[in-house]
Design a protein around this motif. Structure first.
Motif, mmCIF file in Angstrom:
data_model
loop_
_atom_site.group_PDB
_atom_site.id
_atom_site.type_symbol
_atom_site.label_atom_id
_atom_site.label_comp_id
_atom_site.label_asym_id
_atom_site.label_seq_id
_atom_site.Cartn_x
_atom_site.Cartn_y
_atom_site.Cartn_z
ATOM 1 N N LEU B 106 17.935 60.481 42.898
ATOM 2 C CA LEU B 106 17.564 60.260 43.923
ATOM 3 C C LEU B 106 17.004 59.118 44.588
ATOM 4 N N SER B 107 15.814 57.975 43.715
ATOM 5 C CA SER B 107 15.382 57.063 44.437
ATOM 6 C C SER B 107 15.659 55.789 43.511
ATOM 7 N N GLN B 108 16.981 55.865 42.520
ATOM 8 C CA GLN B 108 17.525 54.672 42.337
ATOM 9 C C GLN B 108 17.941 53.727 43.137
ATOM 10 N N ASP B 109 17.375 52.155 42.821
ATOM 11 C CA ASP B 109 17.979 51.103 43.853
ATOM 12 C C ASP B 109 19.091 51.591 43.823
ATOM 13 N N VAL B 110 20.177 51.117 44.870
ATOM 14 C CA VAL B 110 21.119 50.335 44.864
ATOM 15 C C VAL B 110 21.845 49.254 45.329
ATOM 16 N N ILE B 111 22.266 48.715 45.403
ATOM 17 C CA ILE B 111 23.818 47.629 46.077
ATOM 18 C C ILE B 111 24.761 48.316 47.195
ATOM 19 N N ALA B 112 24.411 47.675 47.978
ATOM 20 C CA ALA B 112 25.410 48.397 49.302
ATOM 21 C C ALA B 112 25.788 47.538 49.569
ATOM 22 N N SER B 113 27.442 47.021 50.525
ATOM 23 C CA SER B 113 27.625 45.784 50.748
ATOM 24 C C SER B 113 28.001 46.274 52.591
ATOM 25 N N SER B 114 27.974 45.324 53.083
ATOM 26 C CA SER B 114 29.033 45.044 54.179
ATOM 27 C C SER B 114 29.188 43.390 54.197
ATOM 28 N N ALA B 115 29.902 43.492 55.350
ATOM 29 C CA ALA B 115 30.837 42.167 55.486
ATOM 30 C C ALA B 115 29.548 40.868 55.317
ATOM 31 N N ALA B 116 28.256 41.306 56.745
ATOM 32 C CA ALA B 116 27.093 40.356 56.902
ATOM 33 C C ALA B 116 26.398 40.214 55.472
ATOM 34 N N ALA B 117 25.631 41.524 55.265
ATOM 35 C CA ALA B 117 24.884 42.066 54.050
ATOM 36 C C ALA B 117 24.788 42.463 53.580
ATOM 37 N N LEU B 118 23.596 42.547 52.022
ATOM 38 C CA LEU B 118 23.630 42.925 51.335
ATOM 39 C C LEU B 118 22.369 43.578 51.626
ATOM 40 N N ASP B 119 22.472 45.671 51.123
ATOM 41 C CA ASP B 119 21.741 46.683 51.079
ATOM 42 C C ASP B 119 21.197 47.051 49.641
ATOM 43 N N VAL B 120 20.397 46.896 49.486
ATOM 44 C CA VAL B 120 19.341 47.145 48.353
ATOM 45 C C VAL B 120 18.623 48.301 48.569
ATOM 46 N N GLY B 121 19.078 49.350 48.726
ATOM 47 C CA GLY B 121 17.845 50.961 48.774
ATOM 48 C C GLY B 121 18.310 52.083 48.237
ATOM 49 N N PRO B 122 16.866 53.343 48.348
ATOM 50 C CA PRO B 122 17.319 54.253 47.394
ATOM 51 C C PRO B 122 19.039 54.982 47.346
ATOM 52 N N ALA B 123 19.799 55.275 46.046
ATOM 53 C CA ALA B 123 20.784 56.526 46.311
ATOM 54 C C ALA B 123 20.915 57.097 47.512
ATOM 55 N N ALA B 124 20.001 58.123 47.738
ATOM 56 C CA ALA B 124 19.591 59.188 48.741
ATOM 57 C C ALA B 124 19.218 58.615 49.799
ATOM 58 N N ARG B 142 29.349 59.536 46.965
ATOM 59 C CA ARG B 142 28.561 57.705 47.422
ATOM 60 C C ARG B 142 28.321 57.917 45.510
ATOM 61 N N ILE B 143 26.969 58.822 44.785
ATOM 62 C CA ILE B 143 26.805 58.334 43.854
ATOM 63 C C ILE B 143 27.612 58.479 42.659
ATOM 64 N N LEU B 144 28.687 59.626 42.859
ATOM 65 C CA LEU B 144 29.289 59.471 41.481
ATOM 66 C C LEU B 144 31.091 58.251 41.134
ATOM 67 N N SER B 145 30.575 57.453 42.455
ATOM 68 C CA SER B 145 31.149 56.230 42.539
ATOM 69 C C SER B 145 30.873 55.570 41.282
ATOM 70 N N MET B 146 29.473 55.290 41.515
ATOM 71 C CA MET B 146 28.641 54.123 41.224
ATOM 72 C C MET B 146 28.686 53.873 39.346
ATOM 73 N N GLU B 147 29.443 53.129 39.164
ATOM 74 C CA GLU B 147 29.460 53.278 37.925
ATOM 75 C C GLU B 147 28.365 52.720 37.374
ATOM 76 N N SER B 148 27.222 52.060 38.098
ATOM 77 C CA SER B 148 25.595 52.001 36.734
ATOM 78 C C SER B 148 25.127 53.100 36.478
ATOM 79 N N ILE B 149 25.011 54.036 37.378
ATOM 80 C CA ILE B 149 24.586 55.165 37.874
ATOM 81 C C ILE B 149 25.356 56.248 36.912
ATOM 82 N N ARG B 150 26.510 56.631 37.387
ATOM 83 C CA ARG B 150 27.849 57.765 36.849
ATOM 84 C C ARG B 150 27.447 57.537 34.946
ATOM 85 N N GLY B 151 26.542 58.775 34.390
ATOM 86 C CA GLY B 151 26.757 58.736 33.112
ATOM 87 C C GLY B 151 25.374 58.441 32.559
ATOM 88 N N LEU B 152 24.451 57.456 33.465
ATOM 89 C CA LEU B 152 23.125 57.749 33.148
ATOM 90 C C LEU B 152 22.733 58.265 33.722
#
Lengths: 290, 777
Positions: B106-124, B142-152
């Protein structure tokens, strides 16, 4: 590279300290802390000209590894007349990476005076020719994991007044480089309910310049974990400024040395739009003599 | 000389007891400061290349000690109740003093992106558990699509979640781990199942198991020894005096350890049990002889001095061989065994010395017992047991060649089985599958990428070397190869660079690749640093080197050895030009430890045989006698290793010491029988009848001794550690086998070989030779 954010925050801090101004005599620890914070400004709000700095950073890690960076910095505090006077300033610092694989990368930090507004950061990546705003829920001035120095460590950008109460422990004289400086030694303890980096801090604050010359951070078990020392002082526009600052992480043994190798006012001031994120790709350091 | 010593002890009995008491009190105090060392890596030789590699890596990249809490939900974690519990755990773990960082789904920071910005925030959103079906569905996607989190942090099938906790550098690992476990138990109510794993928990669990084991094992061994002592003495003093002496030797052994700061290792902690099993015999022998003397009507003082003097030679001999057996561990490659050998040898030597001092001193001041041992003495030669043993030895002695032929066939059969013996130095082999620490690992094996970790360091030897796109591509190839070997997940700078490239380009999948230009790699890494990212073990601050981490399910020693071989071969072949690539993590360490175990065991077999042989040869005055006494032990060890191989018991940290203990204790039975046989041969010179009489007299004592020591060792069968359970059983078997072999194989060998030392003791031959030379002169 691990300490890249640290480099920039440290550089910003130097800029801040450089532009600090003296204030009236203080009688309590909190008063001194207030004076330190009140003199906090980037680029010299009083001048309106902006400032140019050349900063070299050397990181020496406990493992024996060293990294170094050179930055060309342009900074200015811009006043927005439409805003109330106690929240009309926005400090900008543009840091250009000089040399190496990161040549041309630019980090832009804008810090509004108004507490209701957040600091904003942009990064221009020259190899892709793209600028992105870096959005984070975390405080942008927070400590970088494992870094030796942080913005808050050096300049108090995290606003020590909000987090700590200060008392004067003593007054003494310390040696900085080859000169003696009269200082107040403040003891800072966290205010109730505030989550702080340190359980206790000691600050040696220059009586004349209202800038700290030494900082020690302690953890909950009383062990000293961080130490930042101004190793030598220079002079700029009749004010004393730190030429060299050395930060030590006493837990990891990492040491960062920040050297201010040049400081001047830009001839004719900084052009309008210098700190516009859309213009970062067009910033030419050679135009400013870097 | 010994008589003089015992006379002095008896005449100063109260002084001796007082002095021993005072020393014991002084040495008992440091017992409370004893600490345990359950770090398996520290059991290796500090010069071992595998140990050097892992220590260098720790120095460079820092320790990556993580506590891992798994939440396993029968119907998956994507429901309000389970996610709420996960949120509670994440929040409370983060508030625990000493916790530096909590990574949760829930709290793990993940990077989300858009054309203008990179947003770092918790997964939930806000790091809180979503509460509506729509929000849960969005979070799941969202979370199951994240390779860095899935399986870990989330199982691929959504059936489990993991929370990783990193501690502060100066935090007490045990305190934090206990607090985390307490929180987990409070929040972790059914229907979900919660388990804890990771190195700090393993260490805590091992320490608690050691303490728990001692609480159980000591009373049981005391009870068993009380029973044995009572059966052999039938008196109260026959029970408490030998027990007191061994108890003193335990205090005298462990007290100085506390004083000197020597930590109790994973094998040293069973020493009290071993000392009780082995050392009890010394007191028994002295008291038994004293009772005999009293039964013969001797006054107390004389009875004590005479009995102690008479038995001291045999007791010292038995003690010396055991000390020699333990000291043979000094030739082992692993410091763990050398330390154990020295401490055990000191413990046995102290048990011996204290028995020779304290037992006579106590007997000298206690009133003598009522004489009633004549019946036992008679039973010793004429009882049913004695008759049976005599008959067996007689049968063997009449057809020695046939018997030895059968033994030979058995030996061949056992020898065929021995190569099947496997080595496993892993925690699972030591603790057993049902141990709580291993159960936690099993959960991570089942639901995540695996609980085993391998680390490969890629060192370019130059600043920014890792930023080379070509090298990063080679590392990607290596990671792909690792997956063909069963490694389920890898983590390295390549993942980071590809994900940053992807995010920086607004999630355009064509950018999930290593950029083609070095400068682009460098600046993406700078971007990561800006976002507060910590490179951890994936790269050094100057990017000269970094580690690839691989996760795989728990594997046995053989599988790990193959994995290490294959990876090393790949690294040798593919990383040649100025780039050093080598395994540095726990997998290669445990592989090396397995090889060291074999090396230590083999060297220990030879060294213990040589040391024990030399002691026996010196005591018996015959090189041939020494060799004959080793025969039953060689047979016993062969049988033990064959049993291990056939029953699937692996060679591990505990069982690697079995040769020294078997040699040191089992040799006494052979010595006892050979000595008695020599005595009986002096009576009528008839080999068969001498073997029968020796078996009748010494055989009973051998069986009782082997039974008592074996029963003591068998107590280990109730240990919480699987390794010690099988170790106790094997030692019990070793005592039975060496006792039986001494009573059967030795008579057959003696009758067949007809060695001269039996009829003409070598020392007497030397004496006669010396006397004749003197006369001539």
């Amino acid at each position: 590279m691990k300490c890249i954010r640290n480099v920039l925050t440290a550089a910003a801090a130097i800029t801040i300290v450089v532009c600090a101004t003296a204030a009236a005599f203080a009688v309590t620890g909190d008063d001194i802390l207030n004076r330190m914070q009140d003199t906090f400004s980037i680029g010299g709000a009083d001048s309106g000209e902006g400032i140019l700095l050349s900063i070299a950073v050397l990181n020496q890690y406990g493992s024996g590894i060293t990294t170094d960076y050179n930055l060309a910095v342009a900074a200015e505090t811009i006043i927005d007349p439409k805003k109330p006077s106690d929240a009309d300033e926005t400090s900008h610092a543009l840091m250009y990476f000089v040399g190496g694989d990161d040549e041309g990368m630019i980090f832009l930090l804008s810090t509004p005076e108004a507490k209701s507004e957040k600091s904003r950061m942009w990064l221009y990546i020259s190899s892709f020719g793209l600028t992105k705003e870096l959005v984070s829920d975390e405080d942008q001035s927070g400590n970088f994991a494992g870094s030796t120095l942080s913005y808050a460590d050096i300049a108090g950008a995290g606003d020590l007044r909000d987090d700590y109460s200060a008392t004067i422990l003593r007054e003494e004289t310390i040696v900085v480089g080859s000169e003696e400086r009269a200082v107040w030694v403040l003891e800072l303890t966290p205010k109730p309910g505030v989550d702080t980096d340190y359980a206790r801090m000691l600050l040696w604050v220059d009586k004349e310049e209202d800038m700290f010359l030494r900082l020690e951070g302690y953890n909950a078990s009383g062990a000293r974990t961080k130490e930042i020392v101004v190793a030598s002082l220079g002079t700029f526009e009749d004010r004393r400024i730190p030429d060299v600052m050395v930060g030590r992480d006493l837990e990891t043994g990492d040491v960062s040395t920040i050297t201010l190798s040049g400081i001047r006012r830009p001839a004719g001031g900084l052009p309008e739009g210098t700190f516009d994120p859309a213009n970062l790709g067009r910033f030419d350091p050679s135009a400013y003599g870097f | 000389m010994m008589r003089g010593v015992f006379t002095w002890v008896v005449d100063h009995a109260r002084w001796v007891i007082g002095a021993v008491g005072l020393i014991t009190i002084a040495l008992a105090v440091p017992l409370f400061s004893l600490e345990t060392n359950v770090d398996f890596a520290s059991y290796m030789s500090a010069k071992d290349p595998a140990y050097v590699l892992i220590k260098n890596a720790e120095d460079r990249y820092g320790s990556q000690t993580l506590l891992m809490v798994a939440v396993i939900a029968p119907d998956g974690i994507f429901n309000v109740e389970t996610l709420t519990k996960i949120e509670q755990l994440e929040t409370r773990f983060a508030e625990t003093p000493g916790v530096e960082e909590v990574q949760g789904p829930l709290s793990q920071d993940v990077i989300a992106s858009s054309a203008a910005a990179l947003d770092v925030g918790p997964a939930a959103p806000d790091g809180r558990a979503p509460t509506t079906p729509e929000a849960i569905a969005a979070y799941r996607e969202r979370i199951l699509s994240m390779e860095s989190i899935r399986g870990l942090l989330i199982a691929e099938d959504g059936s489990a979640a993991a929370i990783l906790i990193r501690m502060e550098r100066d935090a007490s690992e045990f305190d934090v781990t206990r607090a985390i476990r307490e929180t987990m138990n409070e929040v972790g109510t059914p229907p979900e199942r919660f388990s804890i794993s990771g190195e700090p928990y393993m260490m805590l669990s091992l320490t608690e198991s050691i303490q728990g084991d001692l609480v159980v094992l000591i009373p049981i061994i005391l009870a068993v020894m009380c029973l044995v002592l009572f059966l052999t003495s039938r008196t109260l003093r026959g029970v408490w005096i030998p027990l007191l002496v061994v108890g003193l030797s335990v205090v005298w052994t462990f007290g100085p350890m506390g004083l000197l700061g020597i930590k109790v290792s994973i094998i040293t902690f069973i020493l009290p049990v071993l000392l009780l099993a082995i050392g009890i015999a010394y007191g028994i022998h002295i008291m038994h002889r004293y009772d005999e003397a009293i039964a013969l009507g001797k006054p107390r003082r004389e009875a004590v001095i005479e009995s102690a003097t008479a038995i001291s030679g045999a007791v010292v001999m038995a003690g010396l061989t055991t000390v020699g057996g333990f000291l043979s561990l000094l030739t082992c490659y692993m410091p763990l065994f050398r330390e154990f050998g020295v401490i055990a040898a000191i413990g046995v030597a102290l048990a011996l010395v204290l028995a020779l001092l304290v037992v006579p001193a106590l007997l000298a001041i206690l009133p003598p017992p009522t004489p009633r041992l004549k019946i036992h003495a008679k039973a010793g030669t004429n009882g049913r047991l004695a008759e049976g043993l005599g008959a067996i030895a007689g049968g063997v002695a009449r057809r020695p060649r046939s018997f030895l032929l059968v033994v030979g066939v058995v030996v061949v059969g056992l020898a065929v089985a021995v190569p099947l013996l496997k080595t496993d130095s892993s925690m699972a082999a030591f603790l057993g599958q049902e141990h709580p620490a291993i159960l936690g690992m099993t959960d991570f094996d089942r639901h995540f990428s695996g609980s085993e970790q391998l680390m490969i360091e890629i060192d370019t030897g130059r600043k920014d070397g890792l930023k080379s796109p070509e090298l990063l591509e080679e590392m990607l190839d290596l990671e792909a190869y690792l997956r063909t070997l069963g490694v389920q997940k890898t983590s390295s700078i390549t993942d980071l660079v590809r994900e940053l490239n992807l995010r920086f380009h607004a999630d355009d999948p064509t950018f999930h690749a290593i950029p083609s230009e070095r400068k682009q790699v460098s600046q993406l890494l700078a971007l990561f640093s800006f976002q507060g990212g910590d490179f951890g073990t994936v790269a050094l601050p100057d990017f000269s080197a970094g580690e690839i981490a691989g996760y795989y399910p728990r594997a046995d020693g053989e599988t790990k050895a193959k994995l290490v071989r294959d990876i090393r071969a790949y690294l040798r072949e593919h990383f040649t030009e100025g780039v050093k690539a080598e395994m540095v993590g726990p997998t290669q360490l445990f592989d090396s430890m397995s090889r060291q175990l074999i090396r230590s065991m083999i060297s220990n077999i030879y060294s213990s045989a040589i040391i024990v042989y030399l002691i026996v040869a010196a005591i018996m005055g015959s090189l041939v006698a020494g060799l004959i006494c080793l025969i039953p032990l060689a047979f016993t060890l062969l049988a033990i290793f064959a049993v291990m191989a056939l029953s699937g018991i692996t060679l591990n940290i505990a069982s690697a010491t079995i040769a020294s203990i078997t040699m040191g204790t089992g040799i006494d039975y052979a010595i006892h029988f050979v000595s008695r046989y020599r005595t009986e041969m002096a009576v009528d010179g008839d080999r068969v009848r001498s073997a029968q009489r020796a078996a009748r007299t010494a055989g009973r004592a051998i069986l009782f001794n082997a039974g008592a020591v074996g029963a003591g060792f068998l107590v280990l069968s109730v240990s919480r550690f699987m390794a010690f359970r099988s170790f106790g059983g094997l030692l019990g078997l070793a005592m039975a086998a060496s006792g039986t072999a001494a009573l059967t194989i030795i008579p057959a060998v003696l009758v067949t070989l007809r060695p001269r030392f039996v009829t003409t003791p070598p020392w007497s031959r030397l004496r006669r030779s010396w006397e004749s030379r003197t006369k001539k002169a």
